[in-house]
Design a protein around this motif. Structure first.
Motif, PDB file in Angstrom:
ATOM      1  N   VAL A 133       0.780  -1.352   0.000  1.00  0.00           N
ATOM      2  CA  VAL A 133      -0.110   0.006   0.148  1.00  0.00           C
ATOM      3  C   VAL A 133       0.911   1.350   0.067  1.00  0.00           C
ATOM      4  N   GLY A 134       2.047   0.996  -0.082  1.00  0.00           N
ATOM      5  CA  GLY A 134       3.010   2.208  -0.244  1.00  0.00           C
ATOM      6  C   GLY A 134       3.438   2.828   1.087  1.00  0.00           C
ATOM      7  N   SER A 135       3.393   2.124   2.133  1.00  0.00           N
ATOM      8  CA  SER A 135       3.823   2.303   3.373  1.00  0.00           C
ATOM      9  C   SER A 135       5.356   2.033   3.565  1.00  0.00           C
ATOM     10  N   ASN A 136       6.066   3.114   4.088  1.00  0.00           N
ATOM     11  CA  ASN A 136       7.539   2.670   4.308  1.00  0.00           C
ATOM     12  C   ASN A 136       7.887   3.961   4.942  1.00  0.00           C
ATOM     13  N   GLU A 137       9.365   3.869   5.413  1.00  0.00           N
ATOM     14  CA  GLU A 137       9.967   4.864   6.316  1.00  0.00           C
ATOM     15  C   GLU A 137       9.583   6.344   5.735  1.00  0.00           C
ATOM     16  N   VAL A 138       9.641   6.498   4.439  1.00  0.00           N
ATOM     17  CA  VAL A 138       9.436   7.779   3.678  1.00  0.00           C
ATOM     18  C   VAL A 138       8.019   8.398   3.739  1.00  0.00           C
ATOM     19  N   THR A 139       7.123   7.423   3.359  1.00  0.00           N
ATOM     20  CA  THR A 139       5.579   7.721   3.405  1.00  0.00           C
ATOM     21  C   THR A 139       4.887   7.686   4.455  1.00  0.00           C
ATOM     22  N   ALA A 140       5.450   6.869   5.842  1.00  0.00           N
ATOM     23  CA  ALA A 140       4.668   6.616   7.001  1.00  0.00           C
ATOM     24  C   ALA A 140       4.191   7.834   7.609  1.00  0.00           C
ATOM     25  N   PRO A 141       5.170   8.999   7.629  1.00  0.00           N
ATOM     26  CA  PRO A 141       4.525  10.302   8.193  1.00  0.00           C
ATOM     27  C   PRO A 141       3.387  10.944   7.320  1.00  0.00           C
ATOM     28  N   GLN A 142       3.655  10.857   6.201  1.00  0.00           N
ATOM     29  CA  GLN A 142       2.753  11.362   5.086  1.00  0.00           C
ATOM     30  C   GLN A 142       1.254  10.658   5.552  1.00  0.00           C
ATOM     31  N   ILE A 143       1.227   9.291   5.301  1.00  0.00           N
ATOM     32  CA  ILE A 143       0.190   8.583   5.470  1.00  0.00           C
ATOM     33  C   ILE A 143      -0.726   9.249   6.958  1.00  0.00           C
ATOM     34  N   GLU A 144       0.090   9.026   7.862  1.00  0.00           N
ATOM     35  CA  GLU A 144      -0.705   9.499   9.086  1.00  0.00           C
ATOM     36  C   GLU A 144      -1.013  10.705   9.088  1.00  0.00           C
ATOM     37  N   ALA A 145      -0.256  11.775   8.584  1.00  0.00           N
ATOM     38  CA  ALA A 145      -0.589  13.180   8.778  1.00  0.00           C
ATOM     39  C   ALA A 145      -1.965  13.671   7.639  1.00  0.00           C
TER      40      ALA A 145
ATOM     41  N   GLU B 101       9.967  -0.785 -11.205  1.00  0.00           N
ATOM     42  CA  GLU B 101       9.727  -1.473 -10.286  1.00  0.00           C
ATOM     43  C   GLU B 101       9.205  -0.569  -8.902  1.00  0.00           C
ATOM     44  N   GLU B 102       9.710   0.605  -9.195  1.00  0.00           N
ATOM     45  CA  GLU B 102       9.303   1.527  -7.937  1.00  0.00           C
ATOM     46  C   GLU B 102       9.144   2.993  -8.850  1.00  0.00           C
ATOM     47  N   PHE B 103       8.382   3.563  -8.219  1.00  0.00           N
ATOM     48  CA  PHE B 103       7.993   5.158  -8.627  1.00  0.00           C
ATOM     49  C   PHE B 103       7.979   6.184  -7.495  1.00  0.00           C
TER      50      PHE B 103
ATOM     51  N   LYS C 234       6.193   0.764  -4.617  1.00  0.00           N
ATOM     52  CA  LYS C 234       5.952  -0.103  -5.877  1.00  0.00           C
ATOM     53  C   LYS C 234       4.651  -0.053  -6.477  1.00  0.00           C
ATOM     54  N   PRO C 235       4.587  -0.010  -7.883  1.00  0.00           N
ATOM     55  CA  PRO C 235       3.295  -0.145  -8.420  1.00  0.00           C
ATOM     56  C   PRO C 235       2.222  -1.034  -8.118  1.00  0.00           C
ATOM     57  N   GLN C 236       0.922  -0.559  -8.075  1.00  0.00           N
ATOM     58  CA  GLN C 236      -0.174  -1.504  -7.617  1.00  0.00           C
ATOM     59  C   GLN C 236      -0.913  -1.973  -9.090  1.00  0.00           C
ATOM     60  N   LYS C 237      -0.605  -3.237  -9.591  1.00  0.00           N
ATOM     61  CA  LYS C 237      -1.490  -3.618 -10.731  1.00  0.00           C
ATOM     62  C   LYS C 237      -2.755  -3.135 -10.920  1.00  0.00           C
ATOM     63  N   TYR C 238      -3.415  -3.830  -9.609  1.00  0.00           N
ATOM     64  CA  TYR C 238      -5.001  -3.888  -9.809  1.00  0.00           C
ATOM     65  C   TYR C 238      -5.396  -2.302  -9.967  1.00  0.00           C
ATOM     66  N   HIS C 239      -4.933  -1.429  -9.017  1.00  0.00           N
ATOM     67  CA  HIS C 239      -5.539  -0.202  -9.316  1.00  0.00           C
ATOM     68  C   HIS C 239      -5.680   0.461 -10.718  1.00  0.00           C
TER      69      HIS C 239
ATOM     70  N   ALA D 128       0.587   8.414 -11.275  1.00  0.00           N
ATOM     71  CA  ALA D 128       1.784   8.165 -11.531  1.00  0.00           C
ATOM     72  C   ALA D 128       1.946   6.681 -11.587  1.00  0.00           C
ATOM     73  N   ASN D 129       1.257   5.879 -10.636  1.00  0.00           N
ATOM     74  CA  ASN D 129       1.080   4.368 -10.716  1.00  0.00           C
ATOM     75  C   ASN D 129       0.587   4.019 -11.844  1.00  0.00           C
ATOM     76  N   GLU D 130      -0.004   4.585 -12.686  1.00  0.00           N
ATOM     77  CA  GLU D 130      -0.487   4.138 -14.009  1.00  0.00           C
ATOM     78  C   GLU D 130       0.579   4.384 -14.939  1.00  0.00           C
ATOM     79  N   ARG D 131       1.419   5.484 -14.907  1.00  0.00           N
ATOM     80  CA  ARG D 131       2.637   5.555 -15.726  1.00  0.00           C
ATOM     81  C   ARG D 131       3.516   4.614 -15.454  1.00  0.00           C
ATOM     82  N   ALA D 132       3.829   4.199 -14.085  1.00  0.00           N
ATOM     83  CA  ALA D 132       4.879   3.112 -13.777  1.00  0.00           C
ATOM     84  C   ALA D 132       4.750   1.950 -14.203  1.00  0.00           C
ATOM     85  N   LEU D 133       3.261   1.474 -14.367  1.00  0.00           N
ATOM     86  CA  LEU D 133       3.063   0.108 -14.886  1.00  0.00           C
ATOM     87  C   LEU D 133       3.152   0.339 -16.565  1.00  0.00           C
ATOM     88  N   ALA D 134       2.765   1.162 -16.984  1.00  0.00           N
ATOM     89  CA  ALA D 134       2.793   1.234 -18.544  1.00  0.00           C
ATOM     90  C   ALA D 134       4.495   1.443 -18.588  1.00  0.00           C
TER      91      ALA D 134
END
Length: 332
Positions: A157-169, A278-280, A292-297, A268-274
């Protein structure tokens, strides 16, 4: 119940409780079946992919994926409708439903598996659900396996050390706006639940059941908490509202959450898949988001664009989507 529907789901699945809430609202006869070892053989008889919820119709047809399930049932049980009469409100509801399913799931999954207290709580509940008769040593071992597996999947779901504060805020910001919006009405679009309620509620209900997020919701968002409880057995209390009365408190959610975060991310996820990346990375609200891109979305984005394209008269809708920062992405 022989003539009713069967829902194979789990209490800890946001998409399962979303569908169950919808069936309850429509008063559609159904049986709630926990997907576990005891029901697995029957589940596999009807499921094409190993996800829940699975709805088995009275004629033995299996339907999967929460949004298509609800859309299929809405054709069979059109009243009371979950789509507002106001054309702007109707599409915005579909947009927020997609936002809830895809972006709201980031909040839910992150909070559920980011901290020890939530990991222990969630893994223990899942282990007990899957093995209700297990002894304590077996339960503890299985809970440990669940915890290790799920914590290792937060990248999905994109949770990592970089994004964790963004998700919570981002969630805290959303919670404040949502509480303000729900202070004047029982449901997102007025006096009865809309498509958006089911999608967004499923994620926030699950968060409410977890220690950290549940404390945040229960302690700081009383109107959201009331809505969480109300949506367990939703009912049509009053009509839907017009966009003009919803706009003052719903537009900030569209601008700050859907237009500023969700749409840039999904493009951005759509472009990364196209481009088979492996990561965007993408800039969201002046901060870099990486995952990492989410294919289903990519498929669900296509379905959302098809809903937008199907709107016959976009004269009043397009200015709202433009002001929210969503129009260009929906045009594709």
């Amino acid at each position: 119940m022989a003539d009713g529907y069967r829902i194979f789901g789990a209490e800890m699945s946001p998409y399962s409780v979303k569908v169950r809430s919808y069936f309850r609202y429509k008063a559609i006869p159904h049986q709630w079946i926990l997907r576990n070892a005891a029901s697995q053989a029957e589940f596999e008889t009807y499921a094409k992919i190993p996800i829940i919820p699975l709805v088995v119709t009275p004629d033995g047809t299996g339907i999967q994926d929460s949004t298509p399930i609800i859309e299929a049932m809405e054709k069979l049980y059109p009243e009371p409708s979950i789509h507002p009469d106001d054309p702007i409100a109707s599409f915005v509801s579909a947009l927020v439903e997609e936002f809830g399913d895809e972006w709201g799931n980031k909040w839910m999954f992150h909070y559920r598996w980011a901290r020890d207290v939530d990991q222990i709580s969630s893994a223990g509940r899942i282990a007990r659900m899957r093995g209700p008769k297990a002894g304590e040593p077996e339960h503890a071992a299985f809970a440990g396996q669940v915890r290790a597996r799920m914590v290792d999947r937060v990248w999905f779901v994109g949770s990592n050390e970089v994004t964790a504060p963004q998700i919570e805020a981002g969630f805290i910001d959303m919670l404040g706006m949502l509480d303000a919006h729900l202070s004047a009405r029982p449901y997102l679009f007025g006096g009865r639940p809309a498509f958006a309620d089911f999608g967004l509620w499923g994620q926030i209900y699950e968060m409410w059941t977890d220690p950290t997020a549940g404390g945040i919701i229960g302690g700081g968002a009383p109107h959201v908490l009331d809505w969480v409880h109300r949506m367990l057995w939703p009912k049509a209390e009053d009509p839907f509202e017009a966009w003009s009365t919803l706009q003052p408190t719903l537009m900030p959610i569209l601008q700050k959450q859907v237009g500023a975060l969700f749409l840039p991310w999904t493009l951005a996820n759509e472009r990364a898949l196209a481009e088979k990346q492996e990561e965007f990375g993408v800039t969201l609200a002046d901060k870099t988001w990486t995952q990492k891109p989410q294919k289903y979305h990519a498929r669900s984005l296509g379905m959302l664009r098809a809903k937008y394209a199907a709107v016959e008269d976009k004269t009043t809708l397009d200015p709202v989507l433009e002001a929210a920062g969503c129009l260009a992405g929906l045009r594709g």
